[in-house]
Enzyme design. Structure first.
Site, PDB file in Angstrom:
ATOM      1  N   CYS A   1       3.499  -2.841  13.759  1.00 44.09           N
ATOM      2  CA  CYS A   1       3.499  -2.033  14.986  1.00 44.09           C
ATOM      3  C   CYS A   1       2.129  -2.161  15.672  1.00 44.09           C
ATOM      4  O   CYS A   1       1.191  -2.733  15.109  1.00 44.09           O
ATOM      5  CB  CYS A   1       3.813  -0.571  14.664  1.00 44.09           C
ATOM      6  SG  CYS A   1       2.483   0.300  13.797  1.00 44.09           S
TER       7      CYS A   1
ATOM      8  N   CYS B   1      -0.804  -0.665  13.660  1.00 45.37           N
ATOM      9  CA  CYS B   1      -1.169  -1.529  12.530  1.00 45.37           C
ATOM     10  C   CYS B   1      -1.899  -2.777  13.010  1.00 45.37           C
ATOM     11  O   CYS B   1      -2.832  -3.250  12.358  1.00 45.37           O
ATOM     12  CB  CYS B   1       0.057  -1.906  11.718  1.00 45.37           C
ATOM     13  SG  CYS B   1       0.647  -0.538  10.703  1.00 45.37           S
TER      14      CYS B   1
ATOM     15  N   CYS C   1       2.167   3.842   7.795  1.00 43.30           N
ATOM     16  CA  CYS C   1       2.752   2.511   7.634  1.00 43.30           C
ATOM     17  C   CYS C   1       2.260   1.836   6.361  1.00 43.30           C
ATOM     18  O   CYS C   1       1.132   2.052   5.906  1.00 43.30           O
ATOM     19  CB  CYS C   1       2.389   1.631   8.823  1.00 43.30           C
ATOM     20  SG  CYS C   1       3.138   2.153  10.379  1.00 43.30           S
TER      21      CYS C   1
ATOM     22  N   GLU D   1       1.412  -1.235   5.954  1.00 45.47           N
ATOM     23  CA  GLU D   1       0.253  -2.101   6.201  1.00 45.47           C
ATOM     24  C   GLU D   1      -1.047  -1.315   6.068  1.00 45.47           C
ATOM     25  O   GLU D   1      -2.013  -1.786   5.462  1.00 45.47           O
ATOM     26  CB  GLU D   1       0.319  -2.725   7.603  1.00 45.47           C
ATOM     27  CG  GLU D   1       1.511  -3.629   7.823  1.00 45.47           C
ATOM     28  CD  GLU D   1       2.693  -2.913   8.462  1.00 45.47           C
ATOM     29  OE1 GLU D   1       3.386  -3.565   9.257  1.00 45.47           O
ATOM     30  OE2 GLU D   1       2.907  -1.726   8.191  1.00 45.47           O
TER      31      GLU D   1
END
Length: 95
Positions: A69, A72, A28, A30
């Site tokens: 998510c 994250c 991801c 992030e």
């Protein structure tokens, strides 16, 4: 997907999502932004924002804020429990 972190010194660290054919290898944006910030010596985070951009074949070309998510969220909590996390809400209108 893309993400940006603003530090408490107002610096911006940005990153993109890395998609992989095998889902568990996908990373991801992030997580990449947090890793990049830490790698460059940053550790005092203020805000994180993730956005979704449309695929090339999508008619809707709007970029939208998205919520992190669960994985994250855990990572954010581990590295900056006082982060301000921008989140998408159904009541928000970004058009």
């Amino acid at each position: 997907m893309g993400a940006a972190i603003r530090t408490k010194t107002r610096e911006i660290i940005s990153a993109v999502h890395i998609e992989a054919y095998i889902g568990r290898v996908t990373v991801c944006a992030e997580a990449i932004a947090i890793g990049s910030a830490i790698s460059s010596g940053q550790k005092n985070f203020d805000t994180i924002l993730a956005v979704r951009h449309p695929y090339s074949d999508e008619v809707d070309r709007n970029i939208r804020v998205v919520s992190p998510c669960g994985i994250c969220r855990e990572l954010i909590s581990d590295y900056a429990s006082d982060f301000f996390v921008h989140e998408w809400r159904v009541s928000q209108n970004y058009d």
